[in-house]
Design a protein around this motif. Structure first.
Motif, short mmCIF file in Angstrom:
data_model
loop_
_atom_site.label_atom_id
_atom_site.label_comp_id
_atom_site.label_asym_id
_atom_site.label_seq_id
_atom_site.Cartn_x
_atom_site.Cartn_y
_atom_site.Cartn_z
N SER A 145 0.82 -1.22 0.00
CA SER A 145 0.00 0.00 0.00
C SER A 145 0.84 1.26 0.00
O SER A 145 0.41 2.30 -0.48
CB SER A 145 -0.93 0.01 1.23
N LYS A 187 -7.43 -2.84 -2.13
CA LYS A 187 -6.48 -2.00 -1.41
C LYS A 187 -6.59 -0.53 -1.79
O LYS A 187 -5.89 0.31 -1.21
CB LYS A 187 -5.05 -2.50 -1.66
N ASP A 227 -7.06 1.66 1.08
CA ASP A 227 -5.91 1.94 1.94
C ASP A 227 -5.12 3.15 1.47
O ASP A 227 -4.26 3.65 2.21
CB ASP A 227 -4.98 0.73 2.02
N VAL A 228 -5.36 3.60 0.23
CA VAL A 228 -4.57 4.71 -0.31
C VAL A 228 -5.47 5.90 -0.68
O VAL A 228 -5.09 6.71 -1.53
CB VAL A 228 -3.75 4.25 -1.55
#
Length: 324
Positions: free
Chosen positions: A261, A292, A295-296
């Motif tokens: 990530s 993911k 997550d960013v």
């Protein structure tokens, strides 16, 4: 010396029998050839029966030997010396019953049995057989290691170096022949009528001296793993610029291995910049298929402000494809 002992040299095993009667059985001591311990045994019942087999063990069970060999039986030397030679045998040997050679001879007392192994190969449960003795492959490995030592010495000591490389923070010495053989782009620099040909210099000021040394180490075949990891982004740029395909592939594979990530957006940008399709696909899967992207979220705004429009379009198309 006990007449149960088998002497070996190279690929030959020799058993000298001092005394053997008309109705007898004898088994040798174990002897080592290849990676296995072996036994021979003899018995007489009209014929002289000779057995050869590996010692029962986990090794001989999991990787039984495939042996190609010749046997010779001879009595004491002298004018009455007789020799019996078997055909060439090739078979898998697991037990004492896997091979027996009946010899029609009246030899009593002292005689000699020779077994010459022409080849010994492992016979794994799955996969191909493999010789246990040195082969051309090992010779090639030794020759390659010797060559790499020579190339490393040439680079480190600048032996007969005929090229100066100007980097961002220093200069390095190298060999035109090595660089020319590694890259058609670098080779073409010495065919043109530019400064590189006239002055035997090449400008690589977009690389630090340390990262350029890592590039040279790769081209000379002496790069260390830690140097490759430390400079792989610089190496990727050089591989793309100078069209060094195998280095570019190695960098892409390495960047894909430690995707996370914290770096996925940078890796996606690198994949777009250098047209690394496998890395780009891996980044898309990491973000969208594995979820993911959440997550960013904090980094996405900055990424979109600098990302190429075509890359952004591909990202949205990837989202649509996965959501179907």
């Amino acid at each position: 010396m006990s007449d149960s002992k088998v002497e070996t040299i190279a690929r030959l095993a020799q058993w000298k029998i001092d005394n053997f009667g008309p109705c007898s059985f004898k088994r040798s001591d174990p002897f080592k050839l290849g990676i296995w311990n072996w036994f021979m045994s003899i018995e007489r019942n009209r014929y002289l029966y000779i057995h050869i087999f590996p010692e029962p063990s986990r090794l001989s069970k999991e990787q039984p030997p495939v042996a190609r060999f010749i046997l010779r039986v001879s009595n004491s030397s002298g004018p009455t010396r007789k020799v019996y030679i078997s055909p060439v045998h090739e078979r898998v040997l697991r037990t004492s019953e896997d091979f027996v050679w009946p010899v029609d001879t009246a030899f009593l007392g002292r005689f000699v049995i020779d077994i010459e192994f022409l080849d010994l190969r492992t016979c794994p449960v799955n996969g191909e057989t493999r010789s246990v003795w040195p082969s051309d492959g090992k010779l090639q490995t030794v020759a390659a290691q010797s060559t790499l030592r020579c190339l490393s010495h040439m680079l480190d000591e600048a032996i007969h170096a005929d090229l100066t490389i100007i980097t961002a923070d220093g200069t390095l010495r190298a060999h035109k022949a090595v660089l020319s053989a590694s890259s058609t782009v670098l080779h073409s620099l010495y065919l043109d009528n530019g400064d590189e040909k006239e002055t035997s210099t090449i400008n690589m000021e977009d690389m630090s001296q340390e990262s350029c040394m890592a590039l040279l180490s790769y081209l000379y075949g002496t790069i260390k793993q830690e140097d490759f990891w430390k400079h792989r982004l610089a190496l990727l740029g050089a591989a793309d610029k100078y069209e060094i395909g195998d280095l570019k592939d190695a960098c892409e594979e390495s960047l894909l291995e430690d995707l996370n990530s914290g770096n996925v957006l940078d890796r996606l940008n690198d994949a777009w910049l250098y047209q690394l399709q496998a890395l780009k696909k891996g980044c898309f899967s990491y973000l969208f298929y594995y979820g993911k992207i959440y997550d960013v979220r904090d980094e996405m705004d900055t990424f979109f402000r600098h990302a190429d429009r075509e890359l952004m379009l591909e990202m949205f198309q990837e989202v649509l494809t996965i959501s179907k």
